[in-house]
Design a protein around this motif. Structure first.
Motif, PDB file in Angstrom:
ATOM      1  N   GLY A 163      41.530  -4.202  51.397  1.00 24.40           N
ATOM      2  CA  GLY A 163      41.195  -5.568  51.018  1.00 24.40           C
ATOM      3  C   GLY A 163      40.722  -6.342  52.231  1.00 24.40           C
ATOM      4  O   GLY A 163      39.874  -5.876  52.980  1.00 24.40           O
TER       5      GLY A 163
ATOM      6  N   GLN B 174      43.832  -8.300  48.114  1.00 22.91           N
ATOM      7  CA  GLN B 174      42.770  -8.788  47.245  1.00 22.91           C
ATOM      8  C   GLN B 174      41.530  -7.901  47.294  1.00 22.91           C
ATOM      9  O   GLN B 174      40.392  -8.382  47.309  1.00 22.91           O
TER      10      GLN B 174
ATOM     11  N   VAL C 224      37.883  -8.497  45.551  1.00 22.61           N
ATOM     12  CA  VAL C 224      37.635  -9.920  45.316  1.00 22.61           C
ATOM     13  C   VAL C 224      36.393 -10.331  46.101  1.00 22.61           C
ATOM     14  O   VAL C 224      36.141  -9.844  47.208  1.00 22.61           O
TER      15      VAL C 224
END
Length: 119
Positions: free
Chosen positions: A36, A70, A73
């Motif tokens: 991430g 994340q 994202v």
């Protein structure tokens, strides 16, 4: 990333680290990893709003990196989240009398991307 996680990470750095008085600017870099995103904090003895000063690393805290997770994202959402957390922290009581408050500049951005000066 929640604001509390960011604040706890930054509070710990502010309590345990003592950068030298020559540090003029701080940079919250953002990078993408296999897991991430991460943000990190470094300081520079140089500051020039018109130059790429954020590449100078004259101060690195021991707990430099904060994993954001994340994965997948959109990077723009990550940038907006980090900017918001920094801006909110600047307004907090913990910011007052910290070494960050004494800085000429505080900025964020993705490594290799645009700098966003928040102070």
């Amino acid at each position: 990333m929640t604001e509390n996680i960011f604040n706890d990470w930054l509070d710990q750095i502010l309590k345990t680290e003592k950068p030298n008085a020559d540090i003029q600017a701080y940079y919250f870099g953002i990078l993408e990893t296999e897991d991430g995103y991460e943000t990190y904090l470094v300081g520079s003895e140089e500051f020039d709003e018109d130059e790429d000063w954020a590449c100078n690393t004259d101060f690195e805290p021991k707990n430099k990196y904060l994993p954001l997770g994340q994965n997948g994202v959109d990077w723009e959402l990550i940038l907006a989240d980090v900017k918001k957390n920094i801006e909110n922290y600047i307004q907090s009581p913990n910011f007052k009398n910290s070494f960050l408050e004494k800085a000429k500049a505080i900025a964020t951005g993705f490594d290799g991307g645009d700098l966003f000066i928040l102070k």
